[in-house]
Design a protein around this motif. Structure first.
Motif, PDB file in Angstrom:
ATOM      1  N   ALA A  95       0.833  -1.215   0.000  1.00 34.75           N
ATOM      2  CA  ALA A  95       0.000   0.000   0.000  1.00 34.75           C
ATOM      3  C   ALA A  95       0.866   1.263   0.000  1.00 34.75           C
ATOM      4  O   ALA A  95       0.603   2.182  -0.793  1.00 34.75           O
ATOM      5  N   PRO A  96       1.910   1.360   0.837  1.00 34.19           N
ATOM      6  CA  PRO A  96       2.758   2.560   0.783  1.00 34.19           C
ATOM      7  C   PRO A  96       3.457   2.723  -0.577  1.00 34.19           C
ATOM      8  O   PRO A  96       3.604   3.840  -1.071  1.00 34.19           O
ATOM      9  N   ARG A  98       2.276   1.708  -3.494  1.00 31.69           N
ATOM     10  CA  ARG A  98       1.254   2.170  -4.452  1.00 31.69           C
ATOM     11  C   ARG A  98       0.991   3.658  -4.260  1.00 31.69           C
ATOM     12  O   ARG A  98       0.844   4.399  -5.231  1.00 31.69           O
ATOM     13  N   ASP A  99       0.938   4.106  -3.008  1.00 31.12           N
ATOM     14  CA  ASP A  99       0.750   5.534  -2.733  1.00 31.12           C
ATOM     15  C   ASP A  99       1.912   6.347  -3.301  1.00 31.12           C
ATOM     16  O   ASP A  99       1.711   7.414  -3.874  1.00 31.12           O
ATOM     17  N   GLU A 100       3.119   5.844  -3.121  1.00 31.50           N
ATOM     18  CA  GLU A 100       4.302   6.535  -3.635  1.00 31.50           C
ATOM     19  C   GLU A 100       4.288   6.579  -5.161  1.00 31.50           C
ATOM     20  O   GLU A 100       4.599   7.602  -5.768  1.00 31.50           O
ATOM     21  N   ALA A 102       1.644   6.528  -7.089  1.00 28.73           N
ATOM     22  CA  ALA A 102       0.607   7.491  -7.465  1.00 28.73           C
ATOM     23  C   ALA A 102       1.122   8.918  -7.307  1.00 28.73           C
ATOM     24  O   ALA A 102       0.901   9.770  -8.170  1.00 28.73           O
ATOM     25  N   ARG A 103       1.841   9.183  -6.220  1.00 27.05           N
ATOM     26  CA  ARG A 103       2.395  10.517  -5.981  1.00 27.05           C
ATOM     27  C   ARG A 103       3.390  10.883  -7.085  1.00 27.05           C
ATOM     28  O   ARG A 103       3.341  11.990  -7.637  1.00 27.05           O
TER      29      ARG A 103
END
Length: 121
Positions: A95-96, A98-100, A102-103
């Protein structure tokens, strides 16, 4: 699903168009192909009952192409398959991560403006 890439692209464009549809010339312009090539793809989709042609109320000489109810359902199935496929692809990331990702993609998208593609969001 029995749909070629060109047919898929036409369905997608029509799915993002106004309810009344698009003229063949508008489809050709957005696909960056010759109008006669677009006609062939639309003929194939019409034979599969995925699109309908109707007279353009603004110009009796022109025809509008729109998704049929079957075409809208087919587009929904294709979209779901694409989402499922991408979910499986990205599930390898935490999850982290994927967030990175996306960012980082948001930065690239913001810093590298491009001309909008018709019918794409």
């Amino acid at each position: 699903m029995g749909i070629t890439p060109h047919q898929s692209r036409v369905l997608s464009l029509l799915g993002h168009a106004e309810a009344e549809g698009l003229r063949n010339s508008q489809l050709a312009e957005r696909l960056h192909i010759a109008a006669r090539s677009t006609t062939e793809v639309v003929d194939q989709l019409e034979a599969k009952q995925l699109v309908v042609r109707t007279p353009d109320p603004a110009d009796r000489r022109a025809t509008l192409i729109a998704l049929s109810p079957s075409g809208r359902a087919q587009l929904g199935k294709m979209s779901q398959l694409r989402r499922d496929s991408m979910a499986g692809y990205f599930e390898k990331l935490s999850a982290p991560d994927r967030d990175e990702l996306a960012r980082l993609l948001e930065i690239l998208d913001r810093e590298n403006p491009r001309s909008p593609r018709h019918g794409c969001k």
